[in-house]
Scaffold this motif. Structure first.
Motif, PDB file in Angstrom:
ATOM      1  N   GLY A 197      -0.903   5.246   4.623  1.00 17.21           N
ATOM      2  CA  GLY A 197      -1.928   4.749   5.527  1.00 17.21           C
ATOM      3  C   GLY A 197      -3.056   5.762   5.610  1.00 17.21           C
ATOM      4  O   GLY A 197      -2.841   6.964   5.411  1.00 17.21           O
ATOM      5  N   TRP A 225      -2.144   0.552   4.225  1.00 14.91           N
ATOM      6  CA  TRP A 225      -2.733   0.363   5.561  1.00 14.91           C
ATOM      7  C   TRP A 225      -3.982   1.226   5.682  1.00 14.91           C
ATOM      8  O   TRP A 225      -4.055   2.327   5.119  1.00 14.91           O
ATOM      9  N   PRO A 260       0.710   2.700  11.985  1.00 15.30           N
ATOM     10  CA  PRO A 260       2.037   2.109  11.746  1.00 15.30           C
ATOM     11  C   PRO A 260       3.209   3.067  11.958  1.00 15.30           C
ATOM     12  O   PRO A 260       4.347   2.614  12.096  1.00 15.30           O
ATOM     13  N   GLN A 291      -3.206  -3.645   4.659  1.00 16.05           N
ATOM     14  CA  GLN A 291      -3.273  -4.171   6.024  1.00 16.05           C
ATOM     15  C   GLN A 291      -4.303  -3.359   6.805  1.00 16.05           C
ATOM     16  O   GLN A 291      -4.355  -2.134   6.699  1.00 16.05           O
TER      17      GLN A 291
END
Length: 357
Positions: A276, A332, A287, A354
């Motif tokens: 991420g 992410w 996350p 994401q």
């Protein structure tokens, strides 16, 4: 640590009557009003100080200099935080378009834009580099316009300086964060800027100019499994043995340590076996259940596998996390990061990422 180790006092003079300045105030803790700011030193004409607006919540610092080339002008930008941080009751954090200035409530009314302008004008003039014009922008509309222009200039400089690590024999180290992190050192290569955004060309010029002396040359040495023998030796020496090996393009195995002013932090997400990327302005949880600020407290000044601080410019590097799988491992990103990468990252990769909220 005395700032005179970094700036030759014979070259830089900032003694003024309007406010107290001293190298002793470098790194002081300051609480007070936060000012969003940017810095830009560029080639230009004119002399003197120009004030636009009244200081409230934004400040653009635009210094035009003559008698130098563009790479020298860009290098002189690194002088700006050093000068500003010598003002008692003021703290200047981060670089380029991401500057945050904290001004103590005790001095806010006393520290006028005219006073700041006098400090910067006197300092840059003392370098004997040519004509100097200091423009301080506190009007929000003008600030927003000039902020965009500063971003484009910095972006162009990064693109012009793009070469590969294989084309050079030396990287550059930076120890500016040692004021607060005694054993920390950043390694700046042509394909890995510092986490605060300093690119290899700027560090090279700063080292050669000897105006800001916290940059220094680091011979690469032999490369073995993504690590450079001579770089490792120098990092171990500077960190007093706390860090023995680094891989410039990894966060899973021997990542570089993270300094004070990382623009972004990349982290490992075990459940996804992916990475991420979060920016400093993202205040929500990532996350892994931690915010940027919480992650930073864990990693700052340390080598922590699974975490690494980077700059926005590094996301464009051909060697971005090359030793860990690169962009195919990113799953992410915070919204600002996603907005930044969507123009240069493969569309197939973007679909798998994401986006935070």
């Amino acid at each position: 640590m005395d700032i005179y180790k970094f700036i030759d006092p014979k070259k830089v003079d900032i003694k003024v009557d309007c406010i107290e300045t001293d190298s002793l105030y470098i790194g002081e803790k300051v609480e007070g009003r936060k000012i969003k700011a940017f810095e830009l030193v560029e080639i230009g004409s004119g002399k003197g100080i120009e004030i636009v607006g009244k200081l409230k919540d934004v400040l653009g610092i635009n210094i035009k200099v003559s008698g130098v080339d563009d790479i020298t002008a860009s290098t002189l930008e690194s002088l700006t935080p050093e000068l500003m941080n010598r003002i008692r009751g003021l703290r200047y954090d981060f670089r380029k378009e991401n500057v945050v200035i904290t001004i103590s409530d005790k001095i806010f009314d006393k520290l006028t834009l005219e006073c700041i302008g006098e400090i910067l004008y006197k300092a840059f003039n003392s370098l004997k580099i040519g004509d100097v014009k200091v423009i301080l922008i506190a009007d929000r509309d003008r600030f927003n316009k000039e902020l965009k222009r500063a971003y484009e200039i910095h972006k162009t400089r990064e693109e012009k300086s793009r070469i590969s690590e294989e084309e050079v024999d030396e990287f550059y180290g930076c120890v500016s964060c040692q004021i607060n992190l005694p054993n920390h050192v950043c390694v700046i290569s042509p394909e890995r800027p510092s986490p605060c955004g300093t690119i290899w060309g700027e560090a090279k010029a700063a080292n050669e100019l000897e105006i800001v002396n916290y940059y220094f040359e680091m011979k690469k040495g032999d490369k073995i499994n993504g690590e450079y023998k001579s770089i490792n030796k120098k990092v171990e020496e500077i960190s007093e043995g706390k860090i023995k090996r680094i891989k410039l393009h990894s966060l899973l195995k021997n990542p570089p340590s993270t300094g004070l002013y990382s623009e972004l932090i990349i982290f490992y997400i075990p459940e996804k076996d992916g990475f991420g990327i979060v920016d400093r302005g993202y205040k929500h949880k990532t996350p892994i259940g931690l915010s940027f600020d919480e992650i930073e407290k864990i990693v700052i000044g340390k080598q922590v596998e699974g975490f690494v601080g980077v700059s926005c410019a590094y996301l464009k590097s051909p060697k971005f996390l090359k030793d860990d799988g690169g962009w195919r491992k990113v799953v992410w990103a915070s919204p600002k990061v996603y907005e930044y990468i969507k123009d240069f990252v493969d569309k197939g990769v973007l679909k798998r990422i994401q986006v935070g909220y």
